[in-house]
Design a protein around this motif. Structure first.
Motif, mmCIF file in Angstrom:
data_model
loop_
_atom_site.group_PDB
_atom_site.id
_atom_site.type_symbol
_atom_site.label_atom_id
_atom_site.label_comp_id
_atom_site.label_asym_id
_atom_site.label_seq_id
_atom_site.Cartn_x
_atom_site.Cartn_y
_atom_site.Cartn_z
ATOM 1 N N THR A 1 0.794 -1.270 0.083
ATOM 2 C CA THR A 1 -0.123 0.008 -0.148
ATOM 3 C C THR A 1 0.868 1.337 0.011
ATOM 4 O O THR A 1 0.596 2.215 -0.746
ATOM 5 N N GLU A 2 1.761 1.367 0.892
ATOM 6 C CA GLU A 2 2.837 2.494 0.615
ATOM 7 C C GLU A 2 3.449 2.504 -0.559
ATOM 8 O O GLU A 2 3.583 3.774 -1.105
ATOM 9 N N ARG A 3 3.762 1.434 -1.287
ATOM 10 C CA ARG A 3 4.546 1.418 -2.544
ATOM 11 C C ARG A 3 3.353 2.084 -3.544
ATOM 12 O O ARG A 3 3.855 2.857 -4.291
ATOM 13 N N ASP A 4 2.221 1.594 -3.551
ATOM 14 C CA ASP A 4 1.081 2.115 -4.642
ATOM 15 C C ASP A 4 1.025 3.639 -4.089
ATOM 16 O O ASP A 4 0.810 4.182 -5.379
ATOM 17 N N LEU A 5 1.057 4.141 -2.904
ATOM 18 C CA LEU A 5 0.899 5.651 -2.596
ATOM 19 C C LEU A 5 2.139 6.336 -3.299
ATOM 20 O O LEU A 5 1.867 7.556 -3.908
ATOM 21 N N HIS A 6 3.136 5.627 -3.194
ATOM 22 C CA HIS A 6 4.454 6.451 -3.511
ATOM 23 C C HIS A 6 4.549 6.251 -5.164
ATOM 24 O O HIS A 6 4.791 7.422 -5.788
ATOM 25 N N ASP A 7 4.061 5.208 -5.771
ATOM 26 C CA ASP A 7 4.270 5.083 -7.224
ATOM 27 C C ASP A 7 3.023 6.012 -7.914
ATOM 28 O O ASP A 7 3.251 6.637 -9.230
ATOM 29 N N ALA A 8 1.857 6.453 -7.274
ATOM 30 C CA ALA A 8 0.930 7.196 -7.833
ATOM 31 C C ALA A 8 1.317 8.604 -7.301
ATOM 32 O O ALA A 8 0.558 9.643 -8.118
ATOM 33 N N GLY A 9 2.216 8.832 -6.759
ATOM 34 C CA GLY A 9 2.847 10.583 -6.343
ATOM 35 C C GLY A 9 1.992 11.055 -5.263
ATOM 36 O O GLY A 9 2.011 12.163 -5.232
ATOM 37 N N LEU A 10 1.146 10.175 -4.607
ATOM 38 C CA LEU A 10 0.270 11.000 -3.832
ATOM 39 C C LEU A 10 0.850 11.438 -2.445
ATOM 40 O O LEU A 10 0.070 12.443 -2.291
ATOM 41 N N PHE A 11 1.914 11.066 -2.146
ATOM 42 C CA PHE A 11 2.343 11.497 -0.737
ATOM 43 C C PHE A 11 3.067 12.991 -1.007
ATOM 44 O O PHE A 11 3.198 13.690 -0.173
ATOM 45 N N ARG A 12 3.239 13.122 -2.512
ATOM 46 C CA ARG A 12 4.138 14.661 -2.507
ATOM 47 C C ARG A 12 3.006 15.458 -3.550
ATOM 48 O O ARG A 12 3.553 16.334 -4.092
ATOM 49 N N ILE A 13 1.528 15.346 -3.281
ATOM 50 C CA ILE A 13 0.798 16.127 -4.046
ATOM 51 C C ILE A 13 0.950 17.575 -3.335
ATOM 52 O O ILE A 13 0.690 18.576 -4.184
ATOM 53 N N VAL A 14 1.577 18.033 -2.164
ATOM 54 C CA VAL A 14 1.816 19.402 -1.990
ATOM 55 C C VAL A 14 3.055 19.611 -1.443
ATOM 56 O O VAL A 14 3.318 20.611 -0.743
ATOM 57 N N GLN A 15 3.918 19.015 -1.983
ATOM 58 C CA GLN A 15 5.411 19.170 -2.086
ATOM 59 C C GLN A 15 5.814 20.344 -2.976
ATOM 60 O O GLN A 15 5.177 20.180 -4.372
ATOM 61 N N PRO A 16 6.678 21.189 -2.926
ATOM 62 C CA PRO A 16 7.108 22.067 -3.720
ATOM 63 C C PRO A 16 7.730 21.412 -5.193
ATOM 64 O O PRO A 16 8.398 20.187 -5.050
ATOM 65 N N LYS A 17 7.455 22.041 -6.110
ATOM 66 C CA LYS A 17 7.486 21.397 -7.451
ATOM 67 C C LYS A 17 9.250 21.525 -7.669
ATOM 68 O O LYS A 17 9.889 20.612 -8.448
ATOM 69 N N ARG A 18 9.855 22.397 -7.036
ATOM 70 C CA ARG A 18 11.315 22.503 -7.149
ATOM 71 C C ARG A 18 12.028 21.481 -6.697
ATOM 72 O O ARG A 18 13.301 20.874 -7.124
ATOM 73 N N VAL A 19 11.378 20.306 -5.994
ATOM 74 C CA VAL A 19 12.052 19.061 -5.562
ATOM 75 C C VAL A 19 11.363 17.864 -6.192
ATOM 76 O O VAL A 19 11.325 16.751 -5.610
ATOM 77 N N GLY A 20 10.398 18.030 -7.083
ATOM 78 C CA GLY A 20 9.839 17.130 -7.631
ATOM 79 C C GLY A 20 8.261 16.734 -7.234
ATOM 80 O O GLY A 20 7.706 16.061 -7.678
ATOM 81 N N GLY A 21 7.886 17.536 -6.397
ATOM 82 C CA GLY A 21 6.553 17.539 -5.916
ATOM 83 C C GLY A 21 5.504 18.057 -6.932
ATOM 84 O O GLY A 21 5.633 18.644 -7.880
ATOM 85 N N SER A 22 4.237 18.036 -6.539
ATOM 86 C CA SER A 22 3.202 18.237 -7.567
ATOM 87 C C SER A 22 2.670 19.945 -7.232
ATOM 88 O O SER A 22 2.074 20.475 -8.114
ATOM 89 N N GLU A 23 2.954 20.502 -5.774
ATOM 90 C CA GLU A 23 2.479 21.500 -5.533
ATOM 91 C C GLU A 23 0.947 21.854 -5.855
ATOM 92 O O GLU A 23 0.900 23.093 -6.269
ATOM 93 N N LEU A 24 0.161 20.997 -5.683
ATOM 94 C CA LEU A 24 -1.210 21.372 -5.742
ATOM 95 C C LEU A 24 -1.703 22.351 -4.939
ATOM 96 O O LEU A 24 -1.318 22.248 -3.633
ATOM 97 N N ASP A 25 -2.875 22.717 -4.998
ATOM 98 C CA ASP A 25 -3.453 23.540 -4.124
ATOM 99 C C ASP A 25 -4.061 22.742 -3.060
ATOM 100 O O ASP A 25 -4.243 21.624 -3.057
ATOM 101 N N TYR A 26 -4.024 23.424 -1.656
ATOM 102 C CA TYR A 26 -4.567 22.909 -0.600
ATOM 103 C C TYR A 26 -5.491 21.763 -0.470
ATOM 104 O O TYR A 26 -5.683 20.432 0.034
ATOM 105 N N VAL A 27 -6.855 22.177 -1.258
ATOM 106 C CA VAL A 27 -7.886 21.415 -1.577
ATOM 107 C C VAL A 27 -7.575 19.962 -1.881
ATOM 108 O O VAL A 27 -8.363 19.113 -1.690
#
Length: 408
Positions: free
Chosen positions: A52-78
């Motif tokens: 399950t942890e691997r699935d969440l990592h592979d989907a990029g979900l853990f990084r949805i509000v991480q800065p783009k400059r380090v590879g995150g998605s930087e999505l809005d808070y919602v």
């Protein structure tokens, strides 16, 4: 469609209008069947299964509000609400850990840039746990930083994490200095995990205790709560997105509120499916023909839809405020806390209503309903969703009295 478990698409007036936002929600939704199949195993392990942890990592979900400059998605808070909503329709424990661990990338973006580098330069995928119970710790100022001691409960996902954000009171020899609340970022080598998580709800979150004894924490690896009340933060120089200028503890309920929302939506979806295809064991009448069934569906779905609207609207409005450089006043901040608690209470009420309406089938441990009921009440037990506390503080401020919440 009201009550069908969908989150708004990009064409909805309430949606952030981001393709990447829609893609992340879709990835979360795609995981639902497998995560539901693993739910019993997750409870048995008392933490997320490695897959399950691997699935969440592979989907990029853990990084949805991480800065783009380090590879995150930087999505809005919602996005935290929407993705937790989706994942909790499978398993609230998974959604709880996702939301907690994802939000800590957002918070790290507000720390001093050197703290961000210490974590992300080594591994931008690394997970960060937390415990934001300030009285659980005591910190003492020393040259170059602090010495930290304490014993914190409820550090969700801590076994999966290499870092931890621990909240503490900073003690002072001079009482005139007042109370300072500060958050300390520690590497795993600096704390001990105590396996204490044997719970009746959110069983798979691994929310164990953490103990720290005389750990030195460098100044730059800490952040004052006073720097997180809205507006520029120590991390603003490298993360100028308004996402990292939001008032952290005013919006704190919405990190996790989507868990209660998705769990309630799953309960409603399951109940509707049950009612469509079952007959009463008492008189063989079709359950769907019973007026009481129809009323329960209407009431539960109204509560869930109202909760979703409150959660999403507040998060979207908060981003709009941050984009125009507006920091909400204390009245607005206490309203955010009030609404966060109230909306989750609506979700808990909906689950309780459906549980009671389900009759004897709710007794069986083989079904999802008993887990949804336990998880709903476990979510609701979090202090952020205690309406007595949030409502009292809102009422105090509305009446011209000072706020009792020192984090706002």
């Amino acid at each position: 469609m009201a009550g069908d478990g969908r989150t708004p698409d990009a064409s909805s007036p309430a949606a952030p209008g981001s393709d990447s936002h829609a893609a992340m929600v879709a990835r979360a939704m795609a995981l639902i069947p497998e995560l539901r199949n693993r739910a019993a195993r997750t409870e048995e392990l008392r933490r997320l299964p490695p897959q399950t942890e691997r699935d969440l990592h592979d989907a990029g979900l853990f990084r949805i509000v991480q800065p783009k400059r380090v590879g995150g998605s930087e999505l809005d808070y919602v996005a935290l609400v929407d993705c937790a909503d989706a994942l909790a329709q499978a398993d609230a424990s998974v959604a709880w850990n996702f939301a907690n661990l994802a939000s800590h990338h957002w918070m790290l973006g507000m720390f001093d840039p050197s703290a961000q580098a210490a974590v992300w330069d080594k591994d931008a995928d690394t997970l960060i746990a937390s415990s934001f119970i300030f009285p659980a710790g005591r910190a003492r100022k020393v040259d170059g930083g602090y010495v930290l001691n304490g014993h914190w409960p409820f550090s969700s996902g801590v076994e999966s994490s290499d870092w931890n954000m621990l909240a503490s009171v900073v003690s002072s020899d001079d009482e005139a200095d007042g109370i300072e609340y500060r958050i300390f970022l520690l590497n795993r080598r600096d704390y001990k995990i105590n396996d204490t998580w044997n719970a009746t709800g959110l069983c798979g979150t691994g929310s164990n205790d953490v103990r720290v004894v005389d750990a030195f924490v460098a100044e730059q690896m800490t952040v004052s709560v006073g720097d997180l009340t809205g507006g520029p933060t120590p991390g603003s120089a490298v993360n100028p997105n308004p996402l990292y200028a939001l008032p952290v503890f005013s919006l704190f309920p919405y990190v996790l509120s989507g868990v209660g929302l998705g769990n309630a939506q799953a309960c409603l979806n399951d109940y509707v499916d049950f009612a469509r295809h079952r007959a009463s064991t008492y008189n063989r009448a079709k359950v769907s023909d019973m007026q009481t069934t129809q009323i329960k569906i209407a009431e539960a779905s109204a509560k869930i839809d109202a909760a979703r609207l409150i959660m999403r609207t507040n998060c979207i409005d908060a981003m709009a405020d941050a984009r125009r450089g507006h920091v909400p006043d204390i009245a607005a901040k206490t309203r955010l806390r009030r609404d966060g608690a109230f909306s989750v209470n609506l979700c808990t009420d909906a689950v309780s209503l459906l549980f009671a309406a389900s009759g004897a089938r709710s007794l069986f441990t083989s079904g999802a309903l008993q887990r949804q009921f336990r998880d709903a009440h476990a979510v609701n037990s979090h202090l952020a969703f205690n309406f007595d506390a949030a409502g009292t503080n809102y009422g105090r401020v509305a009446l011209g009295l000072p706020s009792e919440n020192l984090t706002l």
